[in-house]
Design an enzyme around this catalytic site. Structure first.
Site, mmCIF file in Angstrom:
data_model
loop_
_atom_site.group_PDB
_atom_site.id
_atom_site.type_symbol
_atom_site.label_atom_id
_atom_site.label_comp_id
_atom_site.label_asym_id
_atom_site.label_seq_id
_atom_site.Cartn_x
_atom_site.Cartn_y
_atom_site.Cartn_z
ATOM 1 N N ARG A 171 40.478 47.924 73.392
ATOM 2 C CA ARG A 171 41.254 47.194 72.065
ATOM 3 C C ARG A 171 40.886 45.923 73.296
ATOM 4 O O ARG A 171 41.386 44.982 72.328
ATOM 5 C CB ARG A 171 42.211 47.250 71.590
ATOM 6 C CG ARG A 171 42.392 48.298 70.685
ATOM 7 C CD ARG A 171 43.775 48.585 70.704
ATOM 8 N NE ARG A 171 44.539 47.541 70.080
ATOM 9 C CZ ARG A 171 44.978 46.756 69.389
ATOM 10 N NH1 ARG A 171 44.424 47.265 68.285
ATOM 11 N NH2 ARG A 171 45.182 46.070 68.935
ATOM 12 N N ARG A 175 34.787 38.839 77.772
ATOM 13 C CA ARG A 175 34.431 38.038 77.704
ATOM 14 C C ARG A 175 33.594 37.261 79.325
ATOM 15 O O ARG A 175 34.051 36.966 79.846
ATOM 16 C CB ARG A 175 34.579 36.798 76.886
ATOM 17 C CG ARG A 175 35.326 37.278 75.931
ATOM 18 C CD ARG A 175 35.089 36.466 74.736
ATOM 19 N NE ARG A 175 36.099 36.789 73.444
ATOM 20 C CZ ARG A 175 37.533 36.288 73.660
ATOM 21 N NH1 ARG A 175 38.136 36.181 73.727
ATOM 22 N NH2 ARG A 175 37.974 36.572 71.900
ATOM 23 N N ARG A 250 56.466 54.868 71.823
ATOM 24 C CA ARG A 250 57.382 54.375 72.993
ATOM 25 C C ARG A 250 58.141 53.109 72.206
ATOM 26 O O ARG A 250 57.287 52.380 71.077
ATOM 27 C CB ARG A 250 56.202 53.211 73.424
ATOM 28 C CG ARG A 250 55.608 54.106 74.637
ATOM 29 C CD ARG A 250 56.233 54.354 75.565
ATOM 30 N NE ARG A 250 56.616 53.694 76.452
ATOM 31 C CZ ARG A 250 57.765 53.856 77.703
ATOM 32 N NH1 ARG A 250 57.976 54.827 77.853
ATOM 33 N NH2 ARG A 250 57.904 52.493 78.736
ATOM 34 N N ARG A 281 56.404 41.242 79.436
ATOM 35 C CA ARG A 281 56.103 40.382 79.079
ATOM 36 C C ARG A 281 57.651 39.045 78.969
ATOM 37 O O ARG A 281 58.538 39.423 78.469
ATOM 38 C CB ARG A 281 55.134 40.160 77.403
ATOM 39 C CG ARG A 281 55.189 40.932 76.203
ATOM 40 C CD ARG A 281 54.211 40.133 75.452
ATOM 41 N NE ARG A 281 54.873 40.971 74.012
ATOM 42 C CZ ARG A 281 53.777 41.139 73.125
ATOM 43 N NH1 ARG A 281 52.640 40.299 73.009
ATOM 44 N NH2 ARG A 281 54.363 41.391 72.003
ATOM 45 N N GLU A 301 60.685 41.302 77.396
ATOM 46 C CA GLU A 301 60.063 42.143 76.446
ATOM 47 C C GLU A 301 60.116 43.338 77.235
ATOM 48 O O GLU A 301 59.108 43.974 78.519
ATOM 49 C CB GLU A 301 58.664 42.166 75.781
ATOM 50 C CG GLU A 301 58.217 42.940 74.546
ATOM 51 C CD GLU A 301 57.374 43.099 73.859
ATOM 52 O OE1 GLU A 301 56.186 43.992 73.722
ATOM 53 O OE2 GLU A 301 56.956 41.837 73.304
ATOM 54 N N TYR A 349 48.329 52.454 64.556
ATOM 55 C CA TYR A 349 48.669 50.983 65.441
ATOM 56 C C TYR A 349 47.999 50.078 64.263
ATOM 57 O O TYR A 349 46.444 50.604 64.069
ATOM 58 C CB TYR A 349 48.172 50.901 67.158
ATOM 59 C CG TYR A 349 48.632 50.087 66.786
ATOM 60 C CD1 TYR A 349 50.039 49.365 67.459
ATOM 61 C CD2 TYR A 349 47.866 48.390 66.670
ATOM 62 C CE1 TYR A 349 49.745 47.812 67.955
ATOM 63 C CE2 TYR A 349 48.572 47.414 67.611
ATOM 64 C CZ TYR A 349 49.045 46.722 67.793
ATOM 65 O OH TYR A 349 49.307 45.673 68.923
ATOM 66 N N ASP A 351 47.453 45.920 62.952
ATOM 67 C CA ASP A 351 47.621 44.640 63.193
ATOM 68 C C ASP A 351 47.944 44.522 61.724
ATOM 69 O O ASP A 351 48.606 45.093 60.597
ATOM 70 C CB ASP A 351 45.984 44.634 63.636
ATOM 71 C CG ASP A 351 46.100 44.265 64.891
ATOM 72 O OD1 ASP A 351 47.301 44.031 66.377
ATOM 73 O OD2 ASP A 351 45.309 44.044 65.313
#
Length: 370
Positions: A171, A175, A250, A281, A301, A349, A351
């Protein structure tokens, strides 16, 4: 039976279904064990700042129909997700791009970066990646893996990278341009005024009743009698009393602080990629909406081991867990008048745009004869 549909969970999947069912004249009851609607996309206004209570959420999609659909409820701003990584005080751009490669190796041109990655991949001797570590090195080389992937990933999942499936890292964008936009999607932004209003507007119908702080499992038998059909968005293994064992997830813990500063870290999301920092993070919420408040709110987090009774966030979709889920999925298909959906109901999962898309797909199937 009092309702056409009982929806367990006032998150994005359940609320989308409720909205569409009410549009078709169906009566709906929505229950949620929390004291608010909107599930994990819930935002709460504190000190004039819309705080993402369950982690950072950035809406993004390439699907114009989904984008138009969600825009009927709220206007989005122009926020672009450009997180940065902090490795022991060294700052790197994410996703991994030419800015990252230049900072790390001093390379300037894409061919130079590709050569560096290919040399490191060849030195490691990877043919077909068998785990996350090998997949990551085949994508970005050993230097980036060691500094920006390994520590973060092992904290996040609570396992060694060599024990994690390769697909997890696929995922991650890589670039060879100087572009810090994390997503390639055409549409991206944050709702002006926060996410909660989306679900509130979805559920704002005379045909929809909402009851909060109601645990489906405390009165499961009664709830099953309360409607002609159930839309269940909780954990699928819990619905079936864990008869094949508990699926693994998790969990997360959030530590919020209100600071008497106007700007703490200069970015909405900073990932801490070293192994020593206990959190993955820090989120500074005001930057999602370009806030100019005199104070700021940050959230650290912390990943946590999940146990029954904890809040599940990320399904552990390794081979063993997927085999257990498939048994529950077969049970679900044989369970009359119950529709399973969402991240927990499908042990997958999603989005946000994928949740909405999945809900609309179920709606179209459910009401195809109407």
């Amino acid at each position: 039976m009092s309702y056409d549909y009982l929806i367990v969970g006032a998150g994005l999947f359940g609320s989308t279904f409720a909205f569409e069912a009410a549009k078709r004249g169906k009566t709906v009851k929505v229950i949620d064990k929390r004291n608010h609607v909107a599930g994990n996309i819930y935002t709460e206004k504190i000190e004039g700042i819309n705080v993402h209570k369950y982690g950072a959420h950035i809406f993004h999609t390439n699907d114009k129909e989904i984008w138009d659909y969600v825009n009927q409820f709220v206007e989005f701003n122009r926020y672009t997700n450009s997180p940065i990584a902090n490795y022991n005080g060294e700052i790197y751009n994410m996703p991994f791009n030419m800015n990252t490669f230049n900072k790390l190796w001093g390379v300037v041109k894409p061919d130079e970066a590709k050569e560096k990655i290919n040399d490191q991949k060849a030195a490691f001797g990877i043919d077909k990646p068998k785990n996350l570590e090998e997949q990551a090195i085949s994508l970005v080389g050993t230097d980036i893996y060691q500094k920006l992937v390994k520590g973060y990933t092992e904290k996040q999942w609570g396992r060694k990278a060599t024990e994690l499936p390769a697909f997890i890292i696929k995922r991650l964008p890589v670039r060879f341009t100087y572009d810090n936009n994390y997503f390639n999607d055409r549409y991206q932004g944050i709702p002006i005024g926060g996410y909660t209003q989306i679900v509130e507007k979805m559920l704002n119908s005379d045909l929809i009743d909402v009851e909060l702080e109601k645990d489906f499992f405390e009165n499961k038998d009664e709830y099953l009698k309360d409607a002609k059909k159930i839309v269940y968005t909780g954990m699928i293994d819990q619905f079936f009393d864990y008869q094949y064992g508990a699926l693994e997830y998790r969990s997360l813990q959030f530590e919020n602080s209100v600071l008497d500063l106007d700007n703490y870290q200069g970015n909405a999301v900073v990932n801490y990629t070293d192994a020593e920092t206990p959190y993955t993070r820090i989120i500074e919420h005001k930057h999602f909406e370009f806030g100019n408040q005199s104070k700021t709110i940050i959230t650290k987090e912390y990943p946590r081991t999940w146990e029954i009774g904890n809040e599940p966030y990320y399904p552990m979709n390794d081979k063993q867990n997927n085999e257990v889920f498939n048994k529950y999925h077969e049970l679900a298909k044989r369970t009359p008048n119950v529709i399973f959906g969402g991240r927990l109901g499908m042990y997958k999962y999603y989005d946000m745009h994928q949740v909405i898309g999945a809900a609309i797909s179920v709606v179209n199937q459910e009401f195809k004869s109407n």
